[in-house]
Design a protein around this motif. Structure first.
Motif, short mmCIF file in Angstrom:
data_model
loop_
_atom_site.label_atom_id
_atom_site.label_comp_id
_atom_site.label_asym_id
_atom_site.label_seq_id
_atom_site.Cartn_x
_atom_site.Cartn_y
_atom_site.Cartn_z
N GLN A 183 3.91 -2.76 -10.70
CA GLN A 183 3.19 -2.24 -11.59
C GLN A 183 2.35 -0.75 -11.56
O GLN A 183 2.22 0.04 -12.61
CB GLN A 183 1.85 -3.20 -11.85
CG GLN A 183 1.14 -3.06 -13.09
CD GLN A 183 1.90 -3.09 -14.38
OE1 GLN A 183 2.65 -4.29 -14.46
NE2 GLN A 183 1.90 -2.19 -15.04
N ALA A 184 2.37 -0.42 -10.36
CA ALA A 184 1.85 0.76 -9.88
C ALA A 184 2.66 1.74 -10.40
O ALA A 184 2.43 3.06 -10.83
CB ALA A 184 1.55 0.87 -8.51
N ARG A 185 4.22 1.70 -10.24
CA ARG A 185 5.18 2.72 -10.43
C ARG A 185 5.29 2.85 -11.89
O ARG A 185 5.27 3.80 -12.54
CB ARG A 185 6.47 2.21 -9.79
CG ARG A 185 6.40 2.67 -8.45
CD ARG A 185 7.62 1.52 -7.85
NE ARG A 185 7.74 1.91 -6.41
CZ ARG A 185 8.62 1.70 -5.40
NH1 ARG A 185 9.70 0.84 -5.90
NH2 ARG A 185 8.64 1.85 -4.25
N ARG A 228 0.76 -1.30 0.17
CA ARG A 228 -0.15 0.00 -0.02
C ARG A 228 0.93 1.13 0.06
O ARG A 228 0.77 2.23 -0.81
CB ARG A 228 -1.07 -0.05 1.39
CG ARG A 228 -2.22 -0.97 1.04
CD ARG A 228 -3.00 -0.70 2.20
NE ARG A 228 -2.62 -0.97 3.45
CZ ARG A 228 -2.44 -1.93 4.26
NH1 ARG A 228 -3.22 -3.06 3.56
NH2 ARG A 228 -2.12 -2.03 5.40
N LEU A 266 1.84 6.77 -3.96
CA LEU A 266 2.04 7.41 -5.28
C LEU A 266 1.11 8.68 -5.59
O LEU A 266 1.26 9.43 -6.61
CB LEU A 266 2.44 6.81 -6.65
CG LEU A 266 3.68 5.73 -6.60
CD1 LEU A 266 3.50 4.79 -7.76
CD2 LEU A 266 4.80 6.56 -6.67
N ALA A 267 0.06 8.69 -4.79
CA ALA A 267 -1.16 9.32 -5.10
C ALA A 267 -0.97 10.87 -5.32
O ALA A 267 -1.26 11.46 -6.06
CB ALA A 267 -2.39 9.11 -4.03
N ASN A 305 2.89 2.14 -14.11
CA ASN A 305 1.49 2.78 -14.71
C ASN A 305 1.84 4.28 -14.69
O ASN A 305 1.30 4.87 -15.47
CB ASN A 305 0.42 2.19 -13.84
CG ASN A 305 0.01 0.66 -14.06
OD1 ASN A 305 0.45 0.17 -15.37
ND2 ASN A 305 -0.79 0.33 -13.31
N LEU A 306 2.38 4.68 -13.34
CA LEU A 306 2.33 6.20 -13.28
C LEU A 306 3.35 6.74 -14.36
O LEU A 306 3.05 7.87 -14.94
CB LEU A 306 2.71 6.48 -11.74
CG LEU A 306 2.72 7.90 -11.69
CD1 LEU A 306 1.66 8.88 -11.82
CD2 LEU A 306 3.23 8.28 -10.19
N ALA A 319 0.80 11.73 -8.44
CA ALA A 319 -0.26 11.59 -9.72
C ALA A 319 -1.16 12.40 -9.66
O ALA A 319 -1.57 12.96 -10.63
CB ALA A 319 -1.04 10.24 -9.49
N ARG A 342 2.64 -5.92 -7.52
CA ARG A 342 1.83 -4.73 -7.32
C ARG A 342 2.54 -3.53 -7.36
O ARG A 342 2.20 -2.57 -7.90
CB ARG A 342 0.92 -5.02 -6.46
CG ARG A 342 -0.14 -6.12 -6.63
CD ARG A 342 -1.30 -6.27 -5.51
NE ARG A 342 -0.54 -6.68 -4.20
CZ ARG A 342 -0.30 -6.21 -3.15
NH1 ARG A 342 -0.66 -4.90 -3.02
NH2 ARG A 342 -0.08 -6.84 -2.05
N GLY A 373 3.06 1.36 -3.37
CA GLY A 373 2.39 1.22 -4.67
C GLY A 373 1.43 2.35 -4.77
O GLY A 373 1.60 3.62 -4.67
N GLU A 374 0.23 2.17 -5.42
CA GLU A 374 -0.56 3.30 -5.88
C GLU A 374 -0.89 4.35 -4.89
O GLU A 374 -1.00 5.57 -5.18
CB GLU A 374 -1.85 2.48 -6.24
CG GLU A 374 -2.80 3.64 -7.28
CD GLU A 374 -3.94 2.80 -7.99
OE1 GLU A 374 -4.95 3.39 -8.08
OE2 GLU A 374 -3.96 1.71 -7.94
#
Length: 212
Positions: free
Chosen positions: A151-153, A91, A98-99, A155-156, A102, A148, A94-95
């Motif tokens: 992938q989150a990193r 958590r 990074l919120a 994706n951003l 983002a 996970r 990950g996404e």
């Protein structure tokens, strides 16, 4: 970075901090005062230093200055602690972690701040949860958590390059190479007592990975 904080895989910049897992020194004798998060953070610190094998209830209890009763107030066994620790790391790194980046509207500023934060956060000889987990990559829980986070990193980074005008394939490839460079710096820092100036590295990263 706050020198009183023990951070692992920390990404920070002026005014922004992301992916921070802090491990403040704790010496507590009253077991019930420790929370489940105290235990997961201690477990992550152990993982950073020695992988999953370093996570043991008795050693962690000694480190935290409590009895094993504090542990069993929150977890049934060691595996449950490891699962919780990996979920917490996933958590925060990950996404969700990074919120704040983002949310930066300007993709060029977003990418510059990401690159600058990562480079400045890499500390020579500092333990890393991410790198330590690679030694346990065949464990399904580790494989899922690392996947996970990666992938989150990616994706951003990919979405940022898309916003900067790169075609989809080029954006994905550029994101992967940029992320590989970030991990490479982390690897180098594991064995180098000294490293180049963070500001110089940040400028170099921006020059290389920001589209002209």
């Amino acid at each position: 970075m706050n020198t009183a904080t023990y951070g692992y895989d920390t990404v920070s910049s002026t005014g922004r901090t992301v992916n921070t897992v802090a491990y403040p020194p704790r010496m507590v004798n009253d077991s019930p005062r420790l929370s489940a998060q105290d235990w997961t953070r201690a477990a992550l610190k152990a993982i950073a230093n020695g992988g999953l094998a370093a996570v043991g209830v008795e050693p962690l209890a000694r480190t935290l200055g409590v009895t094993k009763g504090s542990f069993y107030a929150h977890f049934r066994n060691r595996d449950e602690l490891i699962t919780a620790a990996l979920a917490d790391w996933g958590r925060s790194h990950g996404e969700a972690g990074l919120a704040e980046y983002a949310a930066i509207a300007d993709p060029r500023q977003r990418l510059r701040e990401l690159l600058t934060a990562v480079v400045r956060a890499v500390q020579p000889l500092a333990p890393s949860v991410h790198l330590s987990l690679l030694g346990d990559r065949n464990d399904p829980r580790v494989k899922d958590a690392v996947s996970r986070v990666n992938q989150a990193r990616l994706n951003l980074l990919t979405s940022t390059y898309l916003e900067l005008g790169l075609p989809p394939d080029q954006a994905a490839h550029r994101a992967r190479v940029a992320y590989a460079a970030i991990l490479g710096l982390l690897h180098l820092a594991q064995t180098e007592a000294d490293s180049p100036s963070p500001d110089a590295l940040a400028d170099a990263a921006a020059a290389i990975f920001l589209p002209s």
